[in-house]
Design an enzyme around this catalytic site. Structure first.
Site, PDB file in Angstrom:
ATOM      1  N   HIS A   1      22.338  80.783  67.476  1.00 41.47           N
ATOM      2  CA  HIS A   1      21.481  81.741  67.207  1.00 41.47           C
ATOM      3  C   HIS A   1      21.921  82.811  66.590  1.00 41.47           C
ATOM      4  CE1 HIS A   1      18.986  85.283  68.659  1.00 41.47           C
ATOM      5  NE2 HIS A   1      18.078  84.548  67.942  1.00 41.47           N
TER       6      HIS A   1
ATOM      7  N   LYS B   1      13.150  81.417  58.243  1.00 45.26           N
ATOM      8  CA  LYS B   1      12.379  81.896  59.029  1.00 45.26           C
ATOM      9  C   LYS B   1      10.852  82.038  58.964  1.00 45.26           C
ATOM     10  CE  LYS B   1      13.286  83.819  62.261  1.00 45.26           C
ATOM     11  NZ  LYS B   1      13.482  83.201  63.662  1.00 45.26           N
TER      12      LYS B   1
HETATM   13  O1  GKR Z   1      15.697  88.733  62.702  1.00 44.92           O
HETATM   14  O2  GKR Z   1      13.708  88.725  62.603  1.00 44.92           O
HETATM   15  C1  GKR Z   1      14.855  88.426  63.044  1.00 44.92           C
HETATM   16  C2  GKR Z   1      14.779  86.623  64.016  1.00 44.92           C
HETATM   17  O3  GKR Z   1      13.511  86.397  63.914  1.00 44.92           O
HETATM   18  C3  GKR Z   1      15.332  86.927  65.053  1.00 44.92           C
HETATM   19  O4  GKR Z   1      15.332  88.270  65.913  1.00 44.92           O
HETATM   20  C4  GKR Z   1      15.463  85.760  66.093  1.00 44.92           C
HETATM   21  O5  GKR Z   1      15.845  86.140  67.309  1.00 44.92           O
HETATM   22  O6  GKR Z   1      16.902  84.621  64.530  1.00 44.92           O
HETATM   23  C5  GKR Z   1      16.219  84.670  65.587  1.00 44.92           C
HETATM   24  C6  GKR Z   1      15.654  83.454  65.910  1.00 44.92           C
HETATM   25  O7  GKR Z   1      16.222  82.271  65.430  1.00 44.92           O
HETATM   26  O8  GKR Z   1      14.661  83.268  66.712  1.00 44.92           O
HETATM   27 MG    MG Z   2      14.930  80.858  66.630  1.00 39.18          MG
END
Ligand code: GKR
Ligand code: MG
Length: 445
Positions: free
Chosen positions: A343, A215
């Site tokens: 996702h 991420k």
């Molecule tokens: O859990 O911080 C997180 C992610 O950024 C999530 O909220 C996203 O929706 O996993 C996600 C993504 O692939 O964009």
């Molecule tokens: Mg994403």
């Protein structure tokens, strides 16, 4: 099947079986580590909602969705539609819900990486619980109701996050990170590329994951790209890497830094916002683009095809309106020769199990799925945490979802919810608690 009273047309009404007599909605708060992302940082609790539907012959179906006070409110109101409903009539349920509450408007998805539309969540909650009931009635696992299993196990990817210093503290590994339990490694900070590599090694060692997602959207692009290169050096070409800055790069930045990862990424996820921006990046790069942000509903598909915005759609049954809608998405992806994967957001084992049934029923599921599951430590299903072997979860063979609730844990997590006072996810507000004045920018670099 029973023959009931005559209908107005004179034809006897056929009464097929049990009806829903009760809807239980239990908001819960699950401890969550301080994971950084483009909109801020995870709060100490992730909100989820557990749904139970009970039939008049006491069959209980369960499901789990992201917790949000507005969505929970709509779920409560859906009682008027679901009570008395036949758990097999999912098309009618959908029509009735839309009739009562109206379709989700496109712009209610919001700017966050996740999706804030309400009706898709409500339908997912009710549909999965109905499928659980159907499976129990037919004595078949949910995967069989979705067309039958294409695989016996479903593969997941490691999902890495930067984590701030001071929130857990660096472990300062003096030994091989693979020798440190994930329970310990999960607590540590991860701000540098080296700490992310340690995080990956510990997570992959514990769960056996064979591919890795990072991420991004947290630090300037050169830092995050360097982390991807360090992961490649540490894991070698046999471990596919994905990277997701959640749309905070401009088209130019996406092309510039995308080129630096062209040789080593399996796919680049949502580098920039919007279908047109994604299409421009896609034309310039040789790597596939994936999305859970620019093509997120069936209405987005025609313009997505016209623009050529992505190669892979990351489905999510909570956002696409349930398991059957996601299976339909799989068919669309096959028709347009797009890849499909999944996702995730912070979740427990009910959502994970639903993902596994659905993934097992999609022939063209071409990539290891995302999951946040390693970041959670609690579990609301009886028997405790779901087991991963070699990065895979076995597809259940028991009727329905094949799981049941641990009522004691459900009660404890509901108490957490009442105590924590959060009404919805707000990562920006959380970030401002540790960095006053921090602002979310939809495009950062
Ligand atoms: O859990 O911080 C997180 C992610 O950024 C999530 O909220 C996203 O929706 O996993 C996600 C993504 O692939 O964009
Ligand atoms: Mg994403």
């Amino acid at each position: 099947m029973q023959r009931g009273h005559s209908t107005a047309s004179g034809r006897p009404e056929i009464v097929y079986g049990p009806k829903i007599k009760e809807l239980r909605v239990t908001p819960i708060a699950v401890t969550d580590p301080p994971l950084l992302n483009s909109v801020g940082i995870h709060a100490p609790y992730a909100l989820r909602t557990v749904i139970e539907l009970v039939t008049d012959d006491n069959i209980c179906g369960i499901s789990e969705i992201p917790g949000n006070v507005e969505i929970n409110g709509l779920l409560d109101q859906s009682e008027a539609v679901i009570i008395g409903a036949d758990p097999f009539q999912l098309n009618k349920l959908r029509t009735d819900l839309i009739g009562r509450f109206g379709q989700d408007q496109r712009d209610t998805r919001g700017v966050n990486p996740w999706d804030d539309r309400k009706l898709v969540h409500v339908f997912s909650a009710l549909e999965v619980a109905c499928l659980d009931i159907q499976g129990k009635i037919c004595n078949r696992p949910v995967v069989d109701l979705l067309g039958g299993r294409c695989r016996e196990q479903v593969s997941f990817a490691a999902y890495l996050f930067y984590k701030p210093k001071g929130a857990g503290g660096a472990l300062g590994y003096k030994v091989d990170p693979r020798a440190i339990s994930w329970a310990a490694a999960r607590q540590t900070s991860a701000e540098s590329a080296e700490e992310i590599v340690d995080q990956a090694q510990s997570m992959c060692n514990e769960f056996g994951f064979k591919s890795i997602k990072l991420k991004g959207g947290v630090f300037p692009p050169e830092i995050e790209v360097d982390t991807i290169h360090k992961l490649r050096i540490a894991f070698g070409p046999e471990v596919p890497l994905r990277f997701d800055p959640n749309g905070v790069w401009t088209v130019e930045t996406s092309i510039k830094y995308g080129r630096q990862m062209e040789e080593i990424l399996e796919y680049l996820e949502d580098p920039t916002r919007g279908q047109e921006g994604m299409a421009a990046v896609r034309k310039a790069l040789k790597i596939p683009l994936a999305t859970n942000m620019c093509t997120t509903s069936f209405e987005d598909i025609p313009p997505g095809i016209a623009h050529g915005s992505e190669d892979i759609i990351l489905s999510d049954h909570h956002f696409w309106g349930g398991l059957r809608e996601s299976i339909s998405l799989g068919k669309i992806c096959r028709t347009f020769e797009k890849g499909l994967s999944m996702h995730s957001n912070s979740h427990l084992g009910i959502s994970l199990t639903a993902m596994v049934h659905m993934a097992a029923a999609i022939p063209n599921l071409t990539y290891d799925l995302d999951t946040h599951y390693p970041w959670q430590s609690e579990e609301v299903i009886a028997g405790g945490r779901v087991k991963f072997e070699d990065g895979k979860v076995a597809v259940p063979r028991e009727p329905g979802l094949g799981i049941s609730l641990d009522r004691q844990v459900l009660g404890q997590l509901h108490e957490n919810y009442k105590m924590c006072g959060f009404a919805r996810r707000d990562d920006t507000l959380e970030m401002q608690k540790i960095q006053p004045g921090w602002k979310f920018k939809a495009t950062k670099w």
